[in-house]
Design a protein around this motif. Structure first.
Motif, PDB file in Angstrom:
ATOM      1  N   ASP A   1     -47.916 163.244  33.007  1.00 23.19           N
ATOM      2  CA  ASP A   1     -47.656 164.680  33.005  1.00 23.19           C
ATOM      3  C   ASP A   1     -47.879 165.216  31.591  1.00 23.19           C
ATOM      4  OD1 ASP A   1     -46.008 167.241  32.889  1.00 23.19           O
ATOM      5  OD2 ASP A   1     -45.727 166.684  34.985  1.00 23.19           O
ATOM      6  N   PRO A   2     -48.516 166.374  31.441  1.00 21.83           N
ATOM      7  CA  PRO A   2     -48.773 166.907  30.093  1.00 21.83           C
ATOM      8  C   PRO A   2     -47.555 167.528  29.431  1.00 21.83           C
ATOM      9  CG  PRO A   2     -49.588 168.434  31.746  1.00 21.83           C
ATOM     10  CD  PRO A   2     -49.161 167.204  32.489  1.00 21.83           C
ATOM     11  N   ALA A   3     -46.456 167.687  30.177  1.00 22.59           N
ATOM     12  CA  ALA A   3     -45.294 168.407  29.644  1.00 22.59           C
ATOM     13  C   ALA A   3     -44.791 167.858  28.308  1.00 22.59           C
ATOM     14  CB  ALA A   3     -44.175 168.424  30.684  1.00 22.59           C
ATOM     15  N   PRO A   4     -44.686 166.538  28.109  1.00 22.18           N
ATOM     16  CA  PRO A   4     -44.207 166.067  26.802  1.00 22.18           C
ATOM     17  C   PRO A   4     -45.113 166.459  25.633  1.00 22.18           C
ATOM     18  CG  PRO A   4     -44.002 164.336  28.454  1.00 22.18           C
ATOM     19  CD  PRO A   4     -44.818 165.436  29.081  1.00 22.18           C
ATOM     20  N   LEU A   5     -46.422 166.472  25.870  1.00 23.54           N
ATOM     21  CA  LEU A   5     -47.348 166.871  24.813  1.00 23.54           C
ATOM     22  C   LEU A   5     -47.241 168.357  24.512  1.00 23.54           C
ATOM     23  CD1 LEU A   5     -50.450 164.787  25.926  1.00 23.54           C
ATOM     24  CD2 LEU A   5     -49.032 164.392  23.915  1.00 23.54           C
ATOM     25  N   LEU A   6     -47.120 169.150  25.550  1.00 23.40           N
ATOM     26  CA  LEU A   6     -46.965 170.588  25.344  1.00 23.40           C
ATOM     27  C   LEU A   6     -45.632 170.908  24.676  1.00 23.40           C
ATOM     28  CD1 LEU A   6     -48.428 171.830  28.745  1.00 23.40           C
ATOM     29  CD2 LEU A   6     -49.539 171.873  26.494  1.00 23.40           C
ATOM     30  N   TYR A   7     -44.622 170.135  24.995  1.00 22.73           N
ATOM     31  CA  TYR A   7     -43.316 170.303  24.350  1.00 22.73           C
ATOM     32  C   TYR A   7     -43.425 169.993  22.856  1.00 22.73           C
ATOM     33  CZ  TYR A   7     -38.367 169.479  23.296  1.00 22.73           C
ATOM     34  OH  TYR A   7     -37.099 169.514  22.747  1.00 22.73           O
TER      35      TYR A   7
ATOM     36  N   ASP B   1     -53.366 154.478  24.038  1.00 24.18           N
ATOM     37  CA  ASP B   1     -54.132 153.289  24.429  1.00 24.18           C
ATOM     38  C   ASP B   1     -54.073 153.018  25.929  1.00 24.18           C
ATOM     39  OD1 ASP B   1     -51.361 152.486  24.303  1.00 24.18           O
ATOM     40  OD2 ASP B   1     -52.028 150.397  24.306  1.00 24.18           O
ATOM     41  N   ALA B   2     -53.598 154.013  26.708  1.00 26.65           N
ATOM     42  CA  ALA B   2     -53.506 153.837  28.158  1.00 26.65           C
ATOM     43  C   ALA B   2     -54.164 155.012  28.867  1.00 26.65           C
ATOM     44  CB  ALA B   2     -52.046 153.710  28.594  1.00 26.65           C
ATOM     45  N   GLU B   3     -54.584 154.788  30.095  1.00 20.73           N
ATOM     46  CA  GLU B   3     -55.248 155.845  30.853  1.00 20.73           C
ATOM     47  C   GLU B   3     -54.329 157.041  31.037  1.00 20.73           C
ATOM     48  OE1 GLU B   3     -57.991 156.363  34.883  1.00 20.73           O
ATOM     49  OE2 GLU B   3     -56.779 154.534  34.605  1.00 20.73           O
ATOM     50  N   ARG B   4     -53.034 156.803  31.202  1.00 21.40           N
ATOM     51  CA  ARG B   4     -52.100 157.921  31.379  1.00 21.40           C
ATOM     52  C   ARG B   4     -52.036 158.798  30.127  1.00 21.40           C
ATOM     53  NH1 ARG B   4     -48.718 153.487  30.999  1.00 21.40           N
ATOM     54  NH2 ARG B   4     -47.571 153.355  29.034  1.00 21.40           N
ATOM     55  N   ASP B   5     -52.272 158.209  28.948  1.00 22.53           N
ATOM     56  CA  ASP B   5     -52.287 158.987  27.711  1.00 22.53           C
ATOM     57  C   ASP B   5     -53.447 159.976  27.716  1.00 22.53           C
ATOM     58  OD1 ASP B   5     -50.119 157.499  26.702  1.00 22.53           O
ATOM     59  OD2 ASP B   5     -51.462 155.971  25.889  1.00 22.53           O
ATOM     60  N   VAL B   6     -54.606 159.490  28.118  1.00 22.98           N
ATOM     61  CA  VAL B   6     -55.787 160.352  28.170  1.00 22.98           C
ATOM     62  C   VAL B   6     -55.606 161.432  29.222  1.00 22.98           C
ATOM     63  CG1 VAL B   6     -58.273 160.424  28.569  1.00 22.98           C
ATOM     64  CG2 VAL B   6     -57.267 158.488  27.340  1.00 22.98           C
ATOM     65  N   ALA B   7     -55.076 161.068  30.375  1.00 21.39           N
ATOM     66  CA  ALA B   7     -54.854 162.048  31.436  1.00 21.39           C
ATOM     67  C   ALA B   7     -53.900 163.140  30.967  1.00 21.39           C
ATOM     68  CB  ALA B   7     -54.301 161.360  32.682  1.00 21.39           C
ATOM     69  N   ALA B   8     -52.838 162.754  30.270  1.00 20.42           N
ATOM     70  CA  ALA B   8     -51.876 163.740  29.783  1.00 20.42           C
ATOM     71  C   ALA B   8     -52.495 164.650  28.735  1.00 20.42           C
ATOM     72  CB  ALA B   8     -50.657 163.030  29.200  1.00 20.42           C
ATOM     73  N   GLY B   9     -53.259 164.065  27.809  1.00 18.36           N
ATOM     74  CA  GLY B   9     -53.880 164.860  26.761  1.00 18.36           C
ATOM     75  C   GLY B   9     -54.887 165.851  27.296  1.00 18.36           C
ATOM     76  N   ILE B  10     -55.713 165.403  28.226  1.00 26.02           N
ATOM     77  CA  ILE B  10     -56.703 166.305  28.824  1.00 26.02           C
ATOM     78  C   ILE B  10     -56.012 167.430  29.566  1.00 26.02           C
ATOM     79  CG2 ILE B  10     -58.499 166.460  30.580  1.00 26.02           C
ATOM     80  CD1 ILE B  10     -59.386 163.638  29.747  1.00 26.02           C
ATOM     81  N   ALA B  11     -54.970 167.094  30.337  1.00 26.57           N
ATOM     82  CA  ALA B  11     -54.244 168.118  31.091  1.00 26.57           C
ATOM     83  C   ALA B  11     -53.542 169.106  30.171  1.00 26.57           C
ATOM     84  CB  ALA B  11     -53.234 167.457  32.023  1.00 26.57           C
ATOM     85  N   ALA B  12     -53.169 168.651  28.972  1.00 29.09           N
ATOM     86  CA  ALA B  12     -52.520 169.539  28.011  1.00 29.09           C
ATOM     87  C   ALA B  12     -53.516 170.419  27.266  1.00 29.09           C
ATOM     88  CB  ALA B  12     -51.715 168.717  27.002  1.00 29.09           C
ATOM     89  N   GLY B  13     -54.817 170.125  27.405  1.00 29.38           N
ATOM     90  CA  GLY B  13     -55.837 170.931  26.756  1.00 29.38           C
ATOM     91  C   GLY B  13     -56.094 170.552  25.316  1.00 29.38           C
ATOM     92  N   MET B  14     -55.908 169.281  24.988  1.00 29.40           N
ATOM     93  CA  MET B  14     -56.156 168.846  23.611  1.00 29.40           C
ATOM     94  C   MET B  14     -57.155 167.692  23.588  1.00 29.40           C
ATOM     95  SD  MET B  14     -52.436 166.995  22.879  1.00 29.40           S
ATOM     96  CE  MET B  14     -51.563 168.534  23.111  1.00 29.40           C
TER      97      MET B  14
END
Length: 227
Positions: free
Chosen positions: A146-152, A169-182
């Protein structure tokens, strides 16, 4: 165009090499449960998946049974007792953080690791007061991917996602970053296993070493619309 002013890092496998201490805790638990220890090379690729992932490596399906709660508690107790025995920033991270600070930029941590482990670890390594923001796995109700922690993290530091990059270093990191728009980068030096295919994750770039991030920070970032 936006300058990258905030650099956010995942913790395990990106900022800090915690694998030695987490592997030691797992092998100590295995011994206590009457099992043979596992080679470090077999444990390392799973460290980014936390206690649940490590218990699956150590105990197989047994780690997912009703007994998993007891095993998880026992593992975390062992790990907490030796958080920074051998854990250190990855080679090149100390220099990267210093350079970020010298440039007047900010850096922080966004991890799924719970705060009662994240904050003491960063304190023991002298990084807690230097981080502009620390978002742990229990800071919010949502966790990566979920991107919420990055946006927070952005809201807490006053930076827009377009001014921010995330390294993990994990796929979930990339997914979260992309969803956060960064812009999001993969730390290939982290805990990737043979089943991981980071070139397929859609990251902005793959980093063989922390030094590889700097050229990307030196270039303006294009505006990215947050979904």
């Amino acid at each position: 165009m936006h300058k990258r002013e905030l650099i956010l890092f995942d913790l395990d496998g990106t900022l800090i090499d915690t694998a030695p201490d987490m592997a030691a805790a797992l092998n100590d638990l295995l011994a206590a449960e009457g099992h043979d220890p596992l080679p470090f090379a077999d444990i390392r690729p799973h460290v980014s998946h936390g206690a649940a992932g490590l218990l699956r490596v150590g105990f197989g399906d047994h780690g997912d049974t009703a007994d998993s709660g007891r095993l998880r508690t026992s593992f975390l107790d062992r790990y907490q007792a030796n958080l920074a025995g051998a854990s250190r920033p990855f080679p090149g991270i100390a220099e990267l953080l210093q350079r970020i600070e010298d440039e007047g930029r900010a850096w922080g941590v966004v991890t799924n690791k719970p705060g009662w482990l994240t904050e003491p670890l960063l304190r023991l390594l002298g990084l807690d007061t230097r981080a502009a923001v620390i978002v742990s796995g229990d800071t919010l109700a949502q966790r990566k991917p979920d991107p919420a922690p990055l946006l927070y993290a952005c809201s807490q530091t006053g930076h827009a996602p377009a001014q921010t990059v995330y390294v993990g270093d994990a796929e979930r990191d990339v997914a979260a970053g992309i969803a956060a728009g960064m812009d999001t980068f993969v730390a290939l030096y982290g805990y990737l296993g043979p089943e991981d295919h980071p070139h397929e994750w859609g990251a902005s770039a793959l980093l063989e070493h922390p030094d590889d991030l700097w050229p990307h920070l030196s270039r303006p970032a294009s505006t990215v619309e947050v979904p």
